[in-house]
Write an enzyme that holds these catalytic residues in place. Structure first.
Site, PDB file in Angstrom:
ATOM      1  N   HIS A 255       0.834  -1.217   0.000  1.00 15.70           N
ATOM      2  CA  HIS A 255       0.000   0.000   0.000  1.00 15.70           C
ATOM      3  C   HIS A 255       0.866   1.265   0.000  1.00 15.70           C
ATOM      4  O   HIS A 255       0.415   2.306   0.460  1.00 15.70           O
ATOM      5  CB  HIS A 255      -0.948   0.032   1.201  1.00 15.70           C
ATOM      6  CG  HIS A 255      -1.646  -1.270   1.462  1.00 15.70           C
ATOM      7  ND1 HIS A 255      -2.869  -1.585   0.912  1.00 15.70           N
ATOM      8  CD2 HIS A 255      -1.268  -2.368   2.177  1.00 15.70           C
ATOM      9  CE1 HIS A 255      -3.233  -2.802   1.294  1.00 15.70           C
ATOM     10  NE2 HIS A 255      -2.268  -3.302   2.059  1.00 15.70           N
TER      11      HIS A 255
ATOM     12  N   SER B  48      15.773  22.038 -15.143  1.00 14.98           N
ATOM     13  CA  SER B  48      14.645  22.908 -15.438  1.00 14.98           C
ATOM     14  C   SER B  48      15.180  24.221 -15.975  1.00 14.98           C
ATOM     15  O   SER B  48      16.256  24.670 -15.577  1.00 14.98           O
ATOM     16  CB  SER B  48      13.851  23.147 -14.150  1.00 14.98           C
ATOM     17  OG  SER B  48      13.144  24.363 -14.233  1.00 14.98           O
TER      18      SER B  48
ATOM     19  N   LYS C 255      16.588  21.839  -9.908  1.00 14.02           N
ATOM     20  CA  LYS C 255      15.878  20.651 -10.360  1.00 14.02           C
ATOM     21  C   LYS C 255      16.775  19.650 -11.090  1.00 14.02           C
ATOM     22  O   LYS C 255      17.627  20.003 -11.873  1.00 14.02           O
ATOM     23  CB  LYS C 255      14.728  21.041 -11.309  1.00 14.02           C
ATOM     24  CG  LYS C 255      13.561  21.733 -10.657  1.00 14.02           C
ATOM     25  CD  LYS C 255      12.851  20.912  -9.609  1.00 14.02           C
ATOM     26  CE  LYS C 255      12.030  19.783 -10.200  1.00 14.02           C
ATOM     27  NZ  LYS C 255      10.877  20.283 -10.970  1.00 14.02           N
TER      28      LYS C 255
ATOM     29  N   GLU D  64      10.055   8.838 -16.496  1.00 13.62           N
ATOM     30  CA  GLU D  64       8.747   9.446 -16.781  1.00 13.62           C
ATOM     31  C   GLU D  64       8.310   9.174 -18.207  1.00 13.62           C
ATOM     32  O   GLU D  64       7.151   8.854 -18.473  1.00 13.62           O
ATOM     33  CB  GLU D  64       8.805  10.958 -16.542  1.00 13.62           C
ATOM     34  CG  GLU D  64       8.830  11.315 -15.068  1.00 13.62           C
ATOM     35  CD  GLU D  64       9.046  12.810 -14.852  1.00 13.62           C
ATOM     36  OE1 GLU D  64       8.433  13.354 -13.943  1.00 13.62           O
ATOM     37  OE2 GLU D  64       9.828  13.433 -15.598  1.00 13.62           O
TER      38      GLU D  64
END
Ligand code: ARG
Length: 465
Positions: free
Chosen positions: A164, A285, A291, A298
């Site tokens: 979970h 970024s 970043k 992704e």
């Protein structure tokens, strides 16, 4: 690819027609803009067919030689970029045959004896999928090998195991990598299975019914590396179930990579900090200087949707088709090629990246120490001393409640405090509820104990050919 002029009547069937295909219909029905990539398989198939036609005496040996040489020249032109693909010639098959005939004359016109584009395209796609599977099998092997190396390196590294997405029990990072590897091995065997079923030659089925010529199909199969020939001509020209199976196997590969991606994305956030991905697999970024984004995982997670879509497209394409060949089947190519390209690229980047994933051992261990991940070990300790497991579970729930209140781990509670919950607890309890004790105790076959992980790695290494 040089593009084409929508020119005159299609010479392949102009005998029956009084006007040429309209430009709109030609543009609508052409497939050469995407099936040109089958040229290698198409040429190999034609060369095998020509050799066989000569062998059984349907064409002369000299015609066959001229065809085979001519096709080699066509191949050279395509690979050098000199070949002009014509949309008016519709597909890869007619483009190649037309150019062959331009180059060698009448012998070229004899190539299509005893053959139809229906069995020709079915052959080409099977060869193409087979070749693609062979590339994918190598990539899966590299990936599995990378995971094995990482598992070996991190056999003792403790991290939280989750259910979970809540901290459940401590596991070893190496064990987690071996879990990924199992998925790769099943993906591999699915492709091997798919390859076995598709590796039969459809050529000789002709348009749908077979042909009047005494073709030696087994000879052609042998030349093209097929394990045998298809049994039924109607089936062989019409079904694309092998492409569907391939896309299903590709979808599962990507579903697995997508799950790993999800984990890597979460693990590489500062809140988890379990892993670092090499800079070359990340981007920054344009506005936020701090970043480092996990773009590769992704994108892989994102591309998974495409391949599942490709599978769906093929299933729906097939479901309404009566026997035998229908032009609908031309629509098999774009989804199939997209699935092949996507799964190949995704496996390439993962095979490249996986060995360089850095396990941040301290952070992994600290996270496992935080979530009361050894609570089950305390319950097992009590149960082994005679307390029924259900009661032990209840007692430990109360212990965890207190530890949570005090913001400490259960192993940090004093013996007195613990005995307040159950008098059967003794000093040796601390030997059971540390992270190291917890993982080492899970030594069932396939369990997370470092010794089991090392045993699994040894088995994997000795199972290799
Ligand atoms: N380009 C077609 C395909 O991809 C093969 C040609 C068969 N066409 C035909 N009209 N029988 O399926």
């Amino acid at each position: 690819m040089k593009s084409a002029s929508p020119d005159a009547k299609n010479p392949m069937w102009s005998g029956r027609f009084s006007e040429s295909t309209s430009e709109l219909v030609a543009a609508f029905s052409e497939s050469v803009s995407y099936d040109a990539r089958l040229y290698r398989q198409d040429i190999a198939g034609s060369q095998a067919h020509a050799r066989m036609l000569a062998k059984v005496g349907v064409i002369s040996q000299s015609d066959a030689d001229v065809i085979v040489d001519g096709l080699d020249r066509v191949l050279g032109e395509i690979e050098s970029g000199a070949f002009t693909w014509k949309t008016a010639l519709e597909d890869v098959h007619m483009n190649i045959e037309a150019r062959l005939t331009e180059l060698v004359g009448d012998a070229g016109k004899r190539l299509h004896t005893g053959r139809s584009r229906n069995d020709q395209v079915a052959t080409d796609i099977r060869l193409y999928v087979r070749d693609s599977i062979d590339v994918l099998l190598q990539l899966l092997d590299t990936l599995a090998e990378g995971l094995l190396g990482l598992a070996e390196q991190e056999a003792d590294s403790i991290m939280p195991g989750f259910t979970h997405l809540q901290i459940a029990q401590p596991v070893t990072f190496g064990h987690h990598m071996l879990a990924w590897r199992e998925q790769v091995l099943r993906d591999r065997s699915r492709l091997v299975d798919c390859r076995k079923r598709l590796n039969l030659l459809p050529l000789g089925s002709a348009a749908l019914a077979g042909t009047v010529y005494p073709l030696d199909r087994h000879y052609v199969a042998q030349q093209l590396g097929f394990d045998g020939v298809t049994e039924n001509s109607l089936d062989a020209v019409s079904d694309r179930d092998f492409a569907i199976e391939f896309c299903a196997a590709a979808s599962l590969i990507l579903v697995h990579l997508s799950r790993w991606s999800e984990e890597l994305i979460i693990w590489s956030t500062p809140m988890f900090g379990f892993v670092a991905l090499p800079d070359r697999f990340c981007t920054g970024s344009s506005i936020m200087p701090q970043k480092k984004n996990p773009d590769v995982p992704e994108l892989v997670r994102g591309k998974t949707g495409r391949v599942i879509g490709d599978l769906n497209a093929l299933l729906v394409l097939m479901k309404g088709q009566p026997l035998a060949y229908n032009r609908d089947n031309q629509e098999d190519k774009e989804p199939l090629f997209d699935a092949i390209d996507t799964v190949t690229m995704c496996l390439r980047v993962y095979a490249d990246m996986v060995p360089h994933i850095v396990c941040k051992r301290e952070a992994c261990r600290a996270a496992a120490a935080k979530g009361f991940s050894t609570a089950t070990d305390l319950a097992d300790y009590l149960a082994r001393r005679g307390l029924p497991f259900r009661d032990a579970h209840h007692v430990v729930g109360a212990v965890v409640g207190l530890a949570a209140q005090r913001d400490c781990d259960i192993a940090e509670l004093s013996l007195e405090t613990l005995q307040g919950f159950s008098p059967i607890i003794e000093a040796d309890v601390y030997g059971h509820i540390t992270l190291e004790a917890s993982v080492s105790a899970r030594k069932t076959y396939g369990g997370t104990a470092p010794d089991q992980v090392r045993a699994a790695i040894a088995r994997a290494r000795s199972a290799k050919p």
